[in-house]
Enzyme design. Structure first.
Site, PDB file in Angstrom:
ATOM      1  N   SER A   1       0.856  -1.186   0.000  1.00  0.00           N
ATOM      2  CA  SER A   1       0.000   0.000   0.000  1.00  0.00           C
ATOM      3  C   SER A   1       0.890   1.234   0.000  1.00  0.00           C
ATOM      4  O   SER A   1       2.111   1.128   0.019  1.00  0.00           O
ATOM      5  CB  SER A   1      -0.907  -0.003   1.225  1.00  0.00           C
ATOM      6  OG  SER A   1      -0.137   0.293   2.368  1.00  0.00           O
ATOM      7  N   LYS A   2       0.217   2.359   0.000  1.00  0.00           N
ATOM      8  CA  LYS A   2       0.909   3.642  -0.104  1.00  0.00           C
ATOM      9  C   LYS A   2       2.026   3.803   0.913  1.00  0.00           C
ATOM     10  O   LYS A   2       3.070   4.379   0.598  1.00  0.00           O
ATOM     11  CB  LYS A   2      -0.106   4.759   0.108  1.00  0.00           C
ATOM     12  CG  LYS A   2      -0.436   5.441  -1.199  1.00  0.00           C
ATOM     13  CD  LYS A   2      -0.771   6.887  -0.948  1.00  0.00           C
ATOM     14  CE  LYS A   2      -0.504   7.687  -2.200  1.00  0.00           C
ATOM     15  NZ  LYS A   2      -1.690   8.119  -2.834  1.00  0.00           N
ATOM     16  N   ARG A   3       1.803   3.291   2.112  1.00  0.00           N
ATOM     17  CA  ARG A   3       2.830   3.542   3.126  1.00  0.00           C
ATOM     18  C   ARG A   3       4.140   2.822   2.808  1.00  0.00           C
ATOM     19  O   ARG A   3       5.173   3.097   3.391  1.00  0.00           O
ATOM     20  CB  ARG A   3       2.306   3.239   4.524  1.00  0.00           C
ATOM     21  CG  ARG A   3       2.225   1.822   4.884  1.00  0.00           C
ATOM     22  CD  ARG A   3       1.277   1.596   6.043  1.00  0.00           C
ATOM     23  NE  ARG A   3       0.507   0.420   5.763  1.00  0.00           N
ATOM     24  CZ  ARG A   3       0.966  -0.813   5.917  1.00  0.00           C
ATOM     25  NH1 ARG A   3       2.172  -1.001   6.422  1.00  0.00           N
ATOM     26  NH2 ARG A   3       0.254  -1.841   5.592  1.00  0.00           N
ATOM     27  N   HIS A   4       4.120   1.905   1.830  1.00  0.00           N
ATOM     28  CA  HIS A   4       5.370   1.262   1.431  1.00  0.00           C
ATOM     29  C   HIS A   4       6.122   2.064   0.373  1.00  0.00           C
ATOM     30  O   HIS A   4       7.154   1.633  -0.115  1.00  0.00           O
ATOM     31  CB  HIS A   4       5.087  -0.138   0.870  1.00  0.00           C
ATOM     32  CG  HIS A   4       4.534  -1.077   1.885  1.00  0.00           C
ATOM     33  ND1 HIS A   4       3.272  -1.578   1.803  1.00  0.00           N
ATOM     34  CD2 HIS A   4       5.077  -1.590   3.008  1.00  0.00           C
ATOM     35  CE1 HIS A   4       3.046  -2.385   2.838  1.00  0.00           C
ATOM     36  NE2 HIS A   4       4.126  -2.398   3.588  1.00  0.00           N
ATOM     37  N   GLY A   5       5.571   3.204   0.001  1.00  0.00           N
ATOM     38  CA  GLY A   5       6.255   4.016  -1.012  1.00  0.00           C
ATOM     39  C   GLY A   5       5.416   4.137  -2.257  1.00  0.00           C
ATOM     40  O   GLY A   5       4.188   4.010  -2.196  1.00  0.00           O
TER      41      GLY A   5
END
Ligand code: GLU
Length: 471
Positions: free
Chosen positions: A239-243
């Site tokens: 998801s977004k929090r992984h980049g």
């Protein structure tokens, strides 16, 4: 039979990494078998679908080079057809109107949960007799078979069996008459002649329902292949929090589309221990059966490594085409100023992992840098450097045939004349013309920077050193 596959995104955001991989697998399968690849936009959720998302998806597909033979086909343009199929199922007694209120359904589910059962529709309206309740807009439910099982021979997962008892009568039309996902997908896959449905395994549970609807319509299901999901390095769903999630972010960050494709294909698929694939090799070797059943983990380091591998393998002209866009982002038009972008790309690719890095580190070939790297200037603009640069200026100004070989000889001659070792001359020269102490070989660097800029920058460095020494 001609193979036909599709990619069917819902336009509720950009083309993300997971979607791109699904699209790639479908595309590869079609290309490998000389089939067709169809792009279908699943935009029936009008609240969440936007034209910007459609554009973003098209832009991503286009950048990756995943060309489609048909489409984009928008589901919103096929509403009449879905209605027709819903009516046919109603007429044939394979679907029914359901008048159950939300309150009743909520209470029913609550009770089921309390009994430790899986919440599912109890089928009350399936057996309803008498006139319909007044003033209620009903939904339409599909009469799912109540016995037996659905066996999915999944091309990726192998045999997966679902008991019909586990599947309740799903809603195929909402109370406003609009069709639901499972119905539209079935109708489209059927009408569009899909032979293979390759999609994310978040849809695996929908597959037995879709197969039952197809059978109710008297049709044979296509072959399904469910691709496992992608995880972030922490083992959680990507998801977004992984980049970066959007494919176009990888464009902006300086990746080659073929490197991203190579990375995506290897994410959950392998062919022996080969890591680097060009497009033709991917098409040649791709097999659905070789797709992993387990989820795969996203790894940015590997993507960077693959990008460099592809940069090293690219024809310089091809690299230059992509590099030009990144130079453009820095305000540089390589067509108008400086050396050929292809030569710069070829010269610098060994030391850059991305095109963005390459453009930034090679900007000095095209335009003057603003300031010297402080450390480099401090270290190399001292001692005999000023004298060396003055000699270099004089000698270089006399060179007519501005090519690396000759320029290299001039630098050597200055070393000999001043009895200095090569670094004592070449390093100040490098700082003078590039602003830093890192660059490709000095002779090639000078050739590419060109005569005029080299001399102007030498002049600037000489002035700079003189002013540093107190004028
Ligand atoms: N529109 C669905 C999605 O974006 C895909 C449906 C399918 O491939 O069957 O998840």
């Amino acid at each position: 039979m001609k193979v036909r596959t599709r990619f069917a995104p819902s336009p509720t955001g950009f083309l993300h990494i997971g979607g791109a991989r699904t699209a790639l697998f479908s595309w590869l399968f079609a290309r490998k078998h000389g089939g067709d690849f169809v792009l279908r936009i699943e935009d029936t959720d009008i609240q969440r679908s936007t034209i910007e998302s459609v554009n973003a998806i098209l832009e991503g597909m286009n950048w990756l080079g995943l060309d489609y033979d048909e489409g984009p086909i928008h589901q919103t343009e096929r509403m009449g057809r879905y209605k027709e199929v819903i009516e046919r199922l109603l007429d044939e007694g394979k679907a029914y109107y359901c008048y159950c209120s939300k309150e009743r359904l909520d209470a029913m589910r609550e009770e089921q949960r309390a009994r430790g059962e899986k919440p599912r529709y109890d089928g009350r309206c399936r057996h309803r007799k008498g006139p319909p309740p007044a003033g209620v807009d009903p939904v339409v439910r599909f009469k799912n078979p109540q016995e037996g099982e659905v066996v999915v021979e999944d091309a990726v997962r192998g045999t997966v069996t679902f008991a019909n008892q586990e599947l309740d009568d799903l809603i195929i039309a909402r109370s406003d008459g609009t069709p639901t996902y499972n119905l539209t997908v079935v109708v489209d896959d059927l009408d569009m002649g899909m032979t293979h449905v390759i999609r994310g395994d978040d849809h695996l549970n929908n597959t037995p329902r879709q197969i039952n609807i197809l059978r109710a319509l008297g049709e044979q299901p296509p072959i399904y292949g469910h691709v496992p999901m992608i995880l972030g390095p922490d083992g959680k769903r990507l998801s977004k929090r992984h980049g970066a999630m959007s494919v176009m972010e990888y464009h902006n960050e300086g990746f080659l589309p073929e490197a991203v494709l190579n990375y995506l294909v290897r994410l959950g698929w392998s062919h022996g221990d080969q890591e680097v694939f060009d497009l033709d090799e991917m098409v040649e070797h791709f097999e659905l059966e070789a797709v992993n059943r387990a989820a795969s983990t996203f790894n940015t380091e590997k993507l960077l490594w693959l990008n460099q591998q592809h940069m090293m393998r690219s024809r310089p002209e091809h690299l230059a085409r992509h590099l030009s866009w990144h130079l453009g982002n820095l305000g540089i038009d390589p067509e108008r100023e400086g050396p050929s972008a292809a030569r710069v790309a070829e010269t610098l690719r060994e030391r850059s992992k991305t095109l963005k890095e390459l453009a930034e580190s090679g900007a000095y070939f095209f335009r003057d840098f603003e300031a010297y790297d402080e450390k480099a200037a401090k270290k190399h603009f001292r001692g005999p450097a000023l004298n060396a640069l003055e000699h270099l200026y004089e000698r270089l100004a006399a060179v007519e045939d501005w090519q690396a070989g000759i320029l290299g000889d001039v630098v050597k001659a200055v070393c000999e004349e001043l009895e200095l070792k090569m670094p004592k001359v070449a390093l100040p020269l490098r700082v003078a013309v590039t602003g830093t102490s890192f660059s490709p070989s000095i002779d090639l660097t000078l050739e590419l920077i060109g005569r005029e800029k080299t001399l102007a920058r030498l002049g600037r460095a000489i002035d700079f050193m003189k002013s540093q020494q107190g004028g």
